[in-house]
Design an enzyme around this catalytic site. Structure first.
Site, PDB file in Angstrom:
ATOM      1  N   SER A   1       0.884  -1.160   0.000  1.00 23.82           N
ATOM      2  CA  SER A   1       0.000   0.000   0.000  1.00 23.82           C
ATOM      3  C   SER A   1       0.919   1.206   0.000  1.00 23.82           C
ATOM      4  CB  SER A   1      -0.862   0.036   1.263  1.00 23.82           C
ATOM      5  OG  SER A   1      -1.487   1.291   1.429  1.00 23.82           O
TER       6      SER A   1
ATOM      7  N   TYR B   1      -3.268   0.532  10.506  1.00 21.24           N
ATOM      8  CA  TYR B   1      -3.093   0.098   9.117  1.00 21.24           C
ATOM      9  C   TYR B   1      -1.703   0.469   8.614  1.00 21.24           C
ATOM     10  CZ  TYR B   1      -3.923  -0.419   4.107  1.00 21.24           C
ATOM     11  OH  TYR B   1      -3.852  -0.801   2.789  1.00 21.24           O
TER      12      TYR B   1
END
Length: 196
Positions: A143, A156
């Site tokens: 990501s 996250y």
């Protein structure tokens, strides 16, 4: 003739979102696929459209046994495994530390790290023997949050930074037999969910 004719690929989290897009592209390129996901309904729909090219495996990436079952099903069906793609993941909806209730920190941390990091570790462990035999590869979805702030909240972002470290360490450990790389897409419109 596709670029992946004759290649066998296992994709976790492949029944929806980015994983589904990966599945569709790999099918276009000629690969045979094992798709590992927790959604039995989505897997059934996906496999029904390509019964000769997809082995659907329902399971939880947090379970080493489920990951091993997915690898075993792939090898039993197609005779080998050339590439394992770790893609299953969850998001924290950019919940800031200040907004994260104190009584939710343990559960939220455990779920995010178990899915986003342990899930990849389990896949690598289960797939390694088959990938050594094929001189194969592992690819993990990272990501932009694995490199920069602002792609999620602290849980996250920390989990994706951990994935970057995992990629580096496994690339070091598995070389030269198995290549290990990551791909870090930016924001994608998907039904990626947060911790429960």
């Amino acid at each position: 003739m596709g670029a992946l004719d004759g290649e066998v690929v296992l994709i976790s989290g492949g029944a929806s979102g980015l994983g589904r897009a990966i599945v569709e592209r790999f099918l276009e390129e000629g690969a045979q696929l094992a798709v590992f996901d927790r959604s039995a309904d989505r897997l059934a729909e996906l496999a029904a459209g390509h019964p000769d090219r997809i082995e659907a495996v329902v399971g939880d990436v947090r379970s080493i046994d489920d990951n091993q079952r997915a690898v075993d099903a792939c090898v039993a069906r197609f005779g080998k495994l050339d590439c394992a793609i770790g893609n299953a993941g969850i998001w924290d909806y950019s919940t800031t530390l200040d907004d994260l209730p104190t009584d939710r920190i343990d559960a939220a941390f455990d779920e995010l790290f178990h899915v986003n990091v342990k899930g990849y570790l389990n896949l690598a462990k289960a797939a390694l023997p088959a990938l050594v035999r094929s001189s194969g590869a592992i690819i993990f979805t990272v990501s932009n949050a694995g490199f920069d702030p602002g792609g999620g909240g602290p849980l996250y972002t920390a989990s994706k930074h951990a994935v970057v470290g995992l990629i580096r360490q496994l690339a070091f450990e598995f070389a030269p037999a198995v290549r290990v790389n990551g791909v870090a897409p930016g924001p994608i419109n998907t039904d990626l969910r947060g911790p429960e």
